[in-house]
Design an enzyme around this catalytic site. Structure first.
Site, mmCIF file in Angstrom:
data_model
loop_
_atom_site.group_PDB
_atom_site.id
_atom_site.type_symbol
_atom_site.label_atom_id
_atom_site.label_comp_id
_atom_site.label_asym_id
_atom_site.label_seq_id
_atom_site.Cartn_x
_atom_site.Cartn_y
_atom_site.Cartn_z
ATOM 1 N N SER A 205 0.821 -1.221 0.000
ATOM 2 C CA SER A 205 0.000 0.000 0.000
ATOM 3 C C SER A 205 0.851 1.265 0.000
ATOM 4 O O SER A 205 0.380 2.329 -0.384
ATOM 5 C CB SER A 205 -0.942 0.011 1.203
ATOM 6 O OG SER A 205 -0.203 0.095 2.405
ATOM 7 N N HIS A 206 2.118 1.161 0.471
ATOM 8 C CA HIS A 206 2.970 2.346 0.518
ATOM 9 C C HIS A 206 4.246 2.178 -0.304
ATOM 10 O O HIS A 206 5.205 2.920 -0.126
ATOM 11 C CB HIS A 206 3.305 2.709 1.968
ATOM 12 C CG HIS A 206 2.139 3.275 2.699
ATOM 13 N ND1 HIS A 206 1.089 2.501 3.120
ATOM 14 C CD2 HIS A 206 1.826 4.554 3.038
ATOM 15 C CE1 HIS A 206 0.191 3.277 3.729
ATOM 16 N NE2 HIS A 206 0.603 4.506 3.681
ATOM 17 N N GLU B 81 -5.433 1.538 1.787
ATOM 18 C CA GLU B 81 -6.019 0.193 1.763
ATOM 19 C C GLU B 81 -7.397 0.227 1.109
ATOM 20 O O GLU B 81 -7.755 -0.682 0.366
ATOM 21 C CB GLU B 81 -6.171 -0.348 3.191
ATOM 22 C CG GLU B 81 -4.899 -0.893 3.791
ATOM 23 C CD GLU B 81 -5.154 -1.435 5.198
ATOM 24 O OE1 GLU B 81 -5.182 -2.660 5.370
ATOM 25 O OE2 GLU B 81 -5.335 -0.609 6.123
#
Lengths: 338, 338
Positions: free
Chosen positions: A47-48, A188
């Site tokens: 997600s990052h 998310e």
């Protein structure tokens, strides 16, 4: 099952810098951003990781960011390091101020870094882990955009407001956590939307304030904080500490500033650092042993430490020299260089 | 309906000091403790008001506390104030160090107070509200006894580990929260036990690790943190910050030290303080207005600020000059002076 591709570590970084420089970031900004994204991707933090390149480029297209501006570290005789990002991405500003933050923490025992006027999209754990790698404890907070309703409320007032902490451990990975004070990270929800999956119950309300599990309805409505009124109180603290305390925007103001352009929010960031040597009166070894007994008791009963899966991924990916990422994302990123 | 009695404010303080001095606390300790208990009782904070006299006396009977020892504030040229409570109750130590904490915060922008070797039973909000009354923001943490299981665990490893924060507001009560990172405060469970009421679902497990709503089974088993793995991570941070960082006990060590004597746990405490004037570069008024817009947006949608009920009670009780407390508790306390 999401189809994945293997990407070598050097290639990750090169792909990221190429996309960023083509998008309009200078070499030093592209390097700082790519270092962060590669660090996250190495830990399988999808997600990052390089997924966020999409947001970086969207931010550039939004037209408010300066991709070339250099941050300015302000001199001070206090325990506070101020870095003015001057409307650039946060990561170069953090890099610029980090050595002075570490120096001030060793001098005063406790110190803080306030980053102002930055665009921010990144995980906080790589920043607090720079402190724990230097033998210090670190605590970081940022606001975001006002997507999250306070406990008992109906509309977005608070940001996803992450809180990250890292504690140094001898000869092993640190104790680190980095969590959004929203029930879910905004990133998310975007991944759920991309994957066409419903959200868990209890993390969001729609635009009318009704509970929803639809990712798009959640993005159009408001998210909820984790942990009811306690999580909500913590999120308000983060607004205050990373906003009005350091003369920077709240999540509501950040949202208003963006004027719907999308991309990374624009606001401030605060990082606190603590020197165990000062705080313990030099008794670091005894206290390290005490902390290890705490960790051992947690693990011994079958519980996990935060970030344990991330550290396992890091070891695995470092050993094999590549990471796995969704094939669709890799194709989308590669196409940006055509 | 619990039967209550009205007690005048002067009488509260006098009753408390009389009980404490008879129990074995010196005049200065009794005064510091009574000031805290009266402050909580004034706000209708029943769980941390005069009810806690029972725990103070139990602590004295446990035989480990020194009711007469004076705390020592250690000189330092850093931004850390160290106060050695030398085995006494924490409150006199906090009083002794607070002026220097405020002074150091104004000098360095950020400062910390580490209280060591203290017995601790009290709410943290009166301490952080001393900082907000001085125009500073404050954040306080303490461990307790290892009554709380980590997320995914089966037995008590963590304390109830409260976190308290206060933010100064112009011409009105501060923004303050003070919550246990356990799903419930230990003191609240004791009140449920005394009232013969079942606990809410999801706050505790029994000695076998099964969910329970029976207060005694919860006291014999383990409590859970609020907010799942995020609350658990936060609680571990508090263990580290108020334990190994400052060379003092974790909740597990505190529990072992007590050897089942009951009463207040023995450990350390950390209080962080932040000067908005330093952090904002002197732009306090603009940033106060920014914080007020945040609070207004929360209230405008029908949500409440933390501590709002407490501040309302304070205003009401101050105006009428008395508080209401359970008649049974008042009778029990009065009987201690017979």
């Amino acid at each position: 099952m999401v189809e994945s591709v293997q990407v070598e570590l050097d290639e990750l970084y090169a792909l990221s810098t190429a996309i960023l420089t083509r998008s309009g970031f200078s070499g030093v900004h592209a390097a700082a951003i790519s270092k962060m994204l590669s660090t996250c991707q190495l830990d399988d933090c999808q997600s990052h990781g390089l997924f966020r390149l999409l947001m970086c480029c969207q931010t550039m297209r939004g037209g408010k960011i300066d991709g070339h501006i250099l941050p300015v570290v302000e001199a001070s005789d206090s325990a506070i390091v101020r870095v003015d990002a001057r409307g650039g991405m946060s990561l170069l500003a953090v890099e610029a101020g980090m050595p002075l933050l570490i120096e001030k923490t060793r001098t005063y025992g406790i110190a803080a870094m306030a980053i102002n006027r930055c665009f921010h999209f990144s995980a906080l754990w790589p920043e607090v882990e720079q402190l724990s790698a230097a033998g210090l404890a670190g605590l970081a907070m940022v606001p975001s955009h006002s997507w999250v309703a306070p406990a008992g409320g109906k509309r977005g007032t608070l940001g996803t407001n992450p809180l990250a902490f890292s504690w140094p451990r001898q000869n092993q990975t640190p104790f680190t956590f980095d969590f959004a004070t929203s029930g879910f990270a905004r990133g998310e929800i975007e991944l759920y939307l991309r994957a066409g999956k419903p959200l868990p119950e209890g993390v969001a309300v729609d635009a009318e304030g009704n509970p929803t599990t639809d990712p798009q309805a959640a993005l159009d409505g408001a998210m909820l904080t984790f942990g009811g009124y306690k999580g909500s109180a913590l999120s308000i603290m983060i607004e205050l500490m990373a906003g009005p305390l350091i003369d920077d925007l709240t999540s509501m103001e950040s949202m208003a500033f963006a004027e719907g352009t999308g991309g990374a929010p624009y606001h401030g960031e605060i990082i606190l650092a603590f020197d165990p040597d000062h705080f313990s009166g030099g008794r670091v070894a005894d206290n390290d042993a005490r902390a290890e007994r705490l960790f051992a008791d947690i693990l011994d009963q079958g519980a996990r430490l935060p970030s344990q899966r991330r550290f396992e991924a890091r070891a695995r990916n470092t050993a094999r020299g590549y990471v796995e990422m969704p094939a669709a994302l890799h194709a989308e990123l590669s196409a940006m260089l055509d």
